[in-house]
Scaffold this motif. Sequence first.
Motif, mmCIF file in Angstrom:
data_model
loop_
_atom_site.group_PDB
_atom_site.id
_atom_site.type_symbol
_atom_site.label_atom_id
_atom_site.label_comp_id
_atom_site.label_asym_id
_atom_site.label_seq_id
_atom_site.Cartn_x
_atom_site.Cartn_y
_atom_site.Cartn_z
ATOM 1 N N ALA A 1 -3.596 -2.514 4.384
ATOM 2 C CA ALA A 1 -4.362 -2.426 3.390
ATOM 3 C C ALA A 1 -5.781 -0.835 3.196
ATOM 4 O O ALA A 1 -6.201 -0.867 4.322
ATOM 5 C CB ALA A 1 -4.806 -3.707 2.930
ATOM 6 N N TYR B 1 -9.501 -2.187 -1.393
ATOM 7 C CA TYR B 1 -8.683 -3.633 -0.914
ATOM 8 C C TYR B 1 -9.627 -4.164 -0.656
ATOM 9 O O TYR B 1 -9.456 -4.880 -0.865
ATOM 10 C CB TYR B 1 -7.132 -3.410 -0.642
ATOM 11 C CG TYR B 1 -6.653 -4.428 -1.421
ATOM 12 C CD1 TYR B 1 -5.910 -4.513 -2.790
ATOM 13 C CD2 TYR B 1 -6.005 -5.246 -0.413
ATOM 14 C CE1 TYR B 1 -4.674 -5.808 -2.589
ATOM 15 C CE2 TYR B 1 -5.535 -6.673 -0.127
ATOM 16 C CZ TYR B 1 -4.735 -6.975 -1.629
ATOM 17 O OH TYR B 1 -4.119 -7.614 -1.645
ATOM 18 N N SER C 1 0.594 -1.159 -0.125
ATOM 19 C CA SER C 1 -0.213 0.055 0.126
ATOM 20 C C SER C 1 0.879 1.398 0.020
ATOM 21 O O SER C 1 1.855 1.483 -0.248
ATOM 22 C CB SER C 1 -0.983 0.129 1.580
ATOM 23 O OG SER C 1 -1.289 0.931 1.241
#
Length: 453
Positions: free
Chosen positions: A35, A39, A15
């Motif tokens: 995340a 996602y 990320s």
Amino acid sequence: MLALDTLGPGGTYRSRRLETLRDVTGNPVATLSLAPSLYVTRAMKALRRAPELPLDARIEAIAAAGWAFATERVAGLTVQEYQHTVSVSTGLPITVVRTATEDIARAAERIHHSVGNARPTGAVGSWHDPLTRSGRAVWTRRGDVFAVHAAGNHPAVHQGWLDVLALGYRVAVRPSRREPFTPYRLITALREAGFGEDRIVLLPTDHRAADDILRHADLGMVYGGADVVRKYAGDPRILPQGPGRSKILITAEVDWEPILDTLVESIAGGAGVGCVNATGVLVEGDPAPVAAALAERLAALPSLPPTDDRAVLPVMPLEPARRWDEHLRKLAAGTKAWLGGDGIVDDLGDGSAVLRPAIHQLDSPFADQLGRELGFPCAWIAPWEPSAGIAPLRDSLVLTAVTSDSALVDALVAEPSIANVYIGDHPTPWMAPGLPHDGYIAEFVMRTKTVLR
């Protein structure tokens, strides 16, 4: 610097949001990829689409992953490098981390035994079983996707969701940002052993996206304090795992001196950070001699860095340690301090400090402190009389009852809020594969239905 990426259904994902993880002295150890919500949503949907791995393949893969987790190079680290990283990051003594590694491997090796013990004896595991021709209960899942908000106080908490994986659920683990190393290693080993990338994922997130993981799962398990238990107590989809508040009861007809080692192990074993460590010791009669003996033994424990093989106490950065000390002083106001009254912080001089044990004597078995669990060896010693009944012993994950009173034991075993009862000279941290911890988790994720064909 280790790079801990999200382990998603399409492989690793890094990320834009990276969090630096530091050891107890403040030095950077790893970066953790957080995340985002989008996602997370896509990952959870992918879990739902993933085909179920056959039972025999699941059992074989979990056992193989446990072996690799404890012996082989996984995710670029040897087991010794992994254990060192966990120790310096969490402040847990290195010997505790080694034991936890062995415990996870043993749980994985015996996973078939564990899930088999949980299944009702009158039920079969599949509708294909010939017994269903005349009608039979079949053990079935209550859903397909399971979410875990994991704790970071001890690596061995990750044994808990292995049973769920063995039962056929696809699993999403949101690791603690304090200790993501164990689930990262374990999930990597499970994927390499045969589960693939779409049946188990690791989703480090912030608190906002963490709720998305639970929202998209059929069922979930959440670790946390009393506030977490209150938050999810009314949600039938969520199994909260809160403080253990484990206790020991010693009745008057029993000589406590021969079991002093057991009392010390119950309070300080495994660095005293677990939900199974004793928070309260209730003594029929005068508790002062027990408190004095415990204080003497616990005061002798050494203050050492966590990677020292002789270390037995938890370590954390100096400032958080001082906040724990301040919290304890406020909590213990009005009690008699046998140990820790002048402070529990032992500065190691490198930015970290050992949290020393504390022993305080209470005036009543109904004192509020008896249920207050702290993250280091801390026990409240209280008087108890039969007239108090079992009320002071309720809400205990483990209760060691050192007594010959069978009627009292009957009442303790029957009490719904006491999860486990050990009778006699047994430390509260005792556990064994195949036996329930806080009930079998299968009791939550499975159900029986009648099948007739």
